[in-house]
Design a protein around this motif. Sequence first.
Motif, PDB file in Angstrom:
ATOM      1  N   MET A   1       0.767  -1.233  -0.002  1.00  0.00           N
ATOM      2  CA  MET A   1       0.133  -0.095  -0.206  1.00  0.00           C
ATOM      3  C   MET A   1       0.749   1.098  -0.039  1.00  0.00           C
ATOM      4  O   MET A   1       1.847   1.474   0.695  1.00  0.00           O
ATOM      5  CB  MET A   1      -0.804   0.096   1.252  1.00  0.00           C
ATOM      6  CG  MET A   1      -2.010  -1.164   1.028  1.00  0.00           C
ATOM      7  SD  MET A   1      -3.256  -0.937   0.063  1.00  0.00           S
ATOM      8  CE  MET A   1      -3.967   0.743   0.379  1.00  0.00           C
ATOM      9  N   GLU A   2       0.472   2.234  -0.852  1.00  0.00           N
ATOM     10  CA  GLU A   2       0.977   3.535  -0.858  1.00  0.00           C
ATOM     11  C   GLU A   2       0.181   4.097   0.220  1.00  0.00           C
ATOM     12  O   GLU A   2      -0.730   3.884   1.051  1.00  0.00           O
ATOM     13  CB  GLU A   2       0.573   4.313  -1.979  1.00  0.00           C
ATOM     14  CG  GLU A   2       1.363   3.591  -3.148  1.00  0.00           C
ATOM     15  CD  GLU A   2       0.959   4.594  -4.751  1.00  0.00           C
ATOM     16  OE1 GLU A   2       0.332   5.647  -4.648  1.00  0.00           O
ATOM     17  OE2 GLU A   2       1.395   4.012  -5.743  1.00  0.00           O
TER      18      GLU A   2
ATOM     19  N   LEU B   1      12.208   3.742  -5.304  1.00  0.00           N
ATOM     20  CA  LEU B   1      12.840   3.112  -6.372  1.00  0.00           C
ATOM     21  C   LEU B   1      13.955   2.354  -6.062  1.00  0.00           C
ATOM     22  O   LEU B   1      14.209   1.369  -6.294  1.00  0.00           O
ATOM     23  CB  LEU B   1      13.054   4.030  -7.481  1.00  0.00           C
ATOM     24  CG  LEU B   1      11.717   4.644  -8.306  1.00  0.00           C
ATOM     25  CD1 LEU B   1      12.257   5.923  -9.352  1.00  0.00           C
ATOM     26  CD2 LEU B   1      11.072   3.906  -8.942  1.00  0.00           C
ATOM     27  N   ARG B   2      14.742   3.071  -5.351  1.00  0.00           N
ATOM     28  CA  ARG B   2      15.966   2.571  -4.755  1.00  0.00           C
ATOM     29  C   ARG B   2      16.001   1.382  -4.002  1.00  0.00           C
ATOM     30  O   ARG B   2      16.509   0.310  -4.072  1.00  0.00           O
ATOM     31  CB  ARG B   2      17.000   3.500  -4.121  1.00  0.00           C
ATOM     32  CG  ARG B   2      17.517   4.735  -5.079  1.00  0.00           C
ATOM     33  CD  ARG B   2      18.438   5.476  -4.352  1.00  0.00           C
ATOM     34  NE  ARG B   2      19.370   6.545  -5.135  1.00  0.00           N
ATOM     35  CZ  ARG B   2      18.632   7.850  -5.323  1.00  0.00           C
ATOM     36  NH1 ARG B   2      17.738   8.107  -3.981  1.00  0.00           N
ATOM     37  NH2 ARG B   2      19.286   8.685  -6.011  1.00  0.00           N
ATOM     38  N   THR B   3      14.870   1.311  -3.076  1.00  0.00           N
ATOM     39  CA  THR B   3      14.673   0.362  -2.222  1.00  0.00           C
ATOM     40  C   THR B   3      14.104  -0.930  -2.927  1.00  0.00           C
ATOM     41  O   THR B   3      14.509  -2.209  -2.907  1.00  0.00           O
ATOM     42  CB  THR B   3      13.590   0.867  -1.073  1.00  0.00           C
ATOM     43  OG1 THR B   3      14.025   1.689  -0.519  1.00  0.00           O
ATOM     44  CG2 THR B   3      13.179  -0.446   0.045  1.00  0.00           C
TER      45      THR B   3
ATOM     46  N   ILE C   1       5.641   4.511  -1.270  1.00  0.00           N
ATOM     47  CA  ILE C   1       5.280   3.419  -0.289  1.00  0.00           C
ATOM     48  C   ILE C   1       6.427   3.077   0.823  1.00  0.00           C
ATOM     49  O   ILE C   1       7.739   3.124   0.717  1.00  0.00           O
ATOM     50  CB  ILE C   1       5.678   2.036  -1.400  1.00  0.00           C
ATOM     51  CG1 ILE C   1       4.624   2.287  -2.605  1.00  0.00           C
ATOM     52  CG2 ILE C   1       5.363   0.594  -0.688  1.00  0.00           C
ATOM     53  CD1 ILE C   1       4.961   1.134  -3.504  1.00  0.00           C
ATOM     54  N   PRO C   2       6.003   3.168   2.260  1.00  0.00           N
ATOM     55  CA  PRO C   2       6.959   2.927   3.287  1.00  0.00           C
ATOM     56  C   PRO C   2       7.571   1.616   3.189  1.00  0.00           C
ATOM     57  O   PRO C   2       7.072   0.534   2.638  1.00  0.00           O
ATOM     58  CB  PRO C   2       5.894   2.989   4.327  1.00  0.00           C
ATOM     59  CG  PRO C   2       4.585   2.729   3.886  1.00  0.00           C
ATOM     60  CD  PRO C   2       4.420   3.168   2.497  1.00  0.00           C
ATOM     61  N   ASP C   3       8.818   1.686   3.876  1.00  0.00           N
ATOM     62  CA  ASP C   3       9.624   0.498   3.889  1.00  0.00           C
ATOM     63  C   ASP C   3       8.836  -0.806   4.638  1.00  0.00           C
ATOM     64  O   ASP C   3       8.978  -1.794   4.099  1.00  0.00           O
ATOM     65  CB  ASP C   3      10.737   0.632   4.626  1.00  0.00           C
ATOM     66  CG  ASP C   3      11.976   1.624   4.087  1.00  0.00           C
ATOM     67  OD1 ASP C   3      11.580   1.805   2.817  1.00  0.00           O
ATOM     68  OD2 ASP C   3      12.683   2.109   4.567  1.00  0.00           O
ATOM     69  N   SER C   4       7.994  -0.384   5.611  1.00  0.00           N
ATOM     70  CA  SER C   4       7.295  -1.634   6.082  1.00  0.00           C
ATOM     71  C   SER C   4       6.557  -2.206   5.139  1.00  0.00           C
ATOM     72  O   SER C   4       6.096  -3.382   5.260  1.00  0.00           O
ATOM     73  CB  SER C   4       6.356  -0.931   7.315  1.00  0.00           C
ATOM     74  OG  SER C   4       5.506  -0.005   6.681  1.00  0.00           O
ATOM     75  N   GLU C   5       5.974  -1.500   3.990  1.00  0.00           N
ATOM     76  CA  GLU C   5       5.065  -2.344   3.049  1.00  0.00           C
ATOM     77  C   GLU C   5       5.973  -3.062   1.987  1.00  0.00           C
ATOM     78  O   GLU C   5       5.962  -4.180   1.836  1.00  0.00           O
ATOM     79  CB  GLU C   5       4.263  -1.362   2.394  1.00  0.00           C
ATOM     80  CG  GLU C   5       3.117  -0.781   3.000  1.00  0.00           C
ATOM     81  CD  GLU C   5       1.974  -1.833   3.609  1.00  0.00           C
ATOM     82  OE1 GLU C   5       1.425  -2.504   2.331  1.00  0.00           O
ATOM     83  OE2 GLU C   5       1.707  -2.364   4.578  1.00  0.00           O
ATOM     84  N   LEU C   6       7.137  -2.407   1.681  1.00  0.00           N
ATOM     85  CA  LEU C   6       8.033  -2.682   0.803  1.00  0.00           C
ATOM     86  C   LEU C   6       8.916  -4.055   1.176  1.00  0.00           C
ATOM     87  O   LEU C   6       8.994  -4.936   0.253  1.00  0.00           O
ATOM     88  CB  LEU C   6       9.340  -1.868   0.129  1.00  0.00           C
ATOM     89  CG  LEU C   6       8.704  -0.606  -0.469  1.00  0.00           C
ATOM     90  CD1 LEU C   6       9.808   0.334  -0.580  1.00  0.00           C
ATOM     91  CD2 LEU C   6       7.986  -1.124  -1.660  1.00  0.00           C
ATOM     92  N   LYS C   7       8.987  -4.635   2.529  1.00  0.00           N
ATOM     93  CA  LYS C   7       9.589  -5.603   3.040  1.00  0.00           C
ATOM     94  C   LYS C   7       8.653  -6.814   2.679  1.00  0.00           C
ATOM     95  O   LYS C   7       9.330  -7.771   2.562  1.00  0.00           O
ATOM     96  CB  LYS C   7       9.635  -5.419   4.607  1.00  0.00           C
ATOM     97  CG  LYS C   7       8.595  -5.569   5.179  1.00  0.00           C
ATOM     98  CD  LYS C   7       8.821  -5.567   6.880  1.00  0.00           C
ATOM     99  CE  LYS C   7       7.946  -5.723   7.699  1.00  0.00           C
ATOM    100  NZ  LYS C   7       8.085  -5.389   9.258  1.00  0.00           N
TER     101      LYS C   7
END
Length: 532
Positions: A225-226, A268-270, A234-240
Amino acid sequence: MDRRKEKELEKLSPFEVKNTLISYAEDSHDHAFINAGRGNPNWVATLPRAAFFELGSFALLESKRTLTHLPGFGGLGEKKGVATRFKAFCTEHAASEGVQFLEQALEFLTQKKQFDAETLLHEWVEGILGDNYPVPDRMLECSEKIVHEYLMQEMCAGDFPLPEGSFDLFAVEGGTAAMFYVFNSLKSNRMLNKGDTIAIGSPIFTPYIEMPELEDYALKKIEVMEDEKMAWSIPDSELKKLRDPKVKAFFLVNPSNPTSMKLDDSTLRTIASIAQDRHDLIILTDDVYGTFADNFTSLAMLAPHNTILVYSFSKYFGATGWRLGVIGIHKENMFDQHIASVSDELKDTFRIRYGGISLDPDSLKFIDRIVADSRAVALNHTAGLSTPQQIQMTLFALLSLMKGGDEYKQRAKHIVRKRYHALLKHSEGREIVSEHDANGAFYYVEIDIQKIAMETHGKDFFDWLKKKYEPIDLLIKLARDNGVVVMPGAGFDAPDWSLRISLANQSDKQCEIIMDAIEAHINSYYEVFFTK
């Protein structure tokens, strides 16, 4: 409409809901019909179209040269001497802006990009006449090089360097066809199997939500989720979530639909870092709105090994009816590596599937499998986007590549930003997203009805509104009472009490009318609440 029927309507795709709302709006005789539901721009890029029609005239002259004895018939264009004949044609029609564009394009491509003039012009003549099957079927050779140049310019315009190497392109019938072809080939090549888990960047264009659920694919979905509070990054907590090996793929639209915000550089970098760690993660990025954002960079440029790029020319050039899109896959990619590493049993399956079109099916690249699968393999010999479409796509790309391309871009961006500003003026000072936000594309805007209701009349009012009415009730009122059609945000995985407005096909004045109508209905709900 009673609440039971409204609940039933909310089960439909938002694009089907839109059709119902249109029927209500067209019956609203007291108001002008305003369709802010569909994202069809109300402008067209005229210069590459003028060039297309002039090129068609030249191509007809070329055809008539080779078959003169039968009235109404022409032959195939001849390559030898075509550059000389084209120069004479341009001299004769020098006043035409379309011809001037073609002359500039030929000079640009031959002088700066080292194209052979006769090879290029012969492709243009044959292509615009449509007198042959697309050869190569994936994309005409000169057209692919030009569109590749366009994508490298427009999909990597930020501070990131271009990736090493290049992409293979498949010209397709718009972004819609690209989506279907990609889904189909991922399934056919066992990269996505029934029961697999995929991640969806939400909110997102509805078909990316609906297609995985179909029996054809039967994929499990999780949402990444954005966050509205983080300007829709998109927070890191979602990207993980993407680090979980059970997540086979990540699908996203960037800039997003309906929020119309691009991913920031940090996000993008994450994602690129995760892709570097997870060589097996499939990424599909749909970047149709990228040209409306400042300094846009596609994820395909940062994670080329993992990413399938989908791009459509429809929005930026006002060409939804042309159905022009491309699928791009880097020449060095995980998809081909996957094909090479599957079990002997699967290789035998693929040999049976693709053996009729290749003497070495094991080496058939994934993008060429997409081409074959687009025609159920057996009809591969007739695959490919129609050649006149490819020529128009090429001319659109050249508009951006040549002198004047940046001016066109700034004007296109100004159109939607000016409409966004008109919308903001009539939102009682509430800023949805800053019109100067560096990540904004402003092609659409998502209106948070909950936020407006609570800021205007308080939490108790919204709690009552949510209990008393379905979110779609507001959309029905807008259609019936004001002739205004907007889309339900929930259909894009946005909040239930939200709606999407397309700024691409509205005038500034219509944007003002839409926002006035929204706020008038919220106030009318409040009058009922206040007097209850």
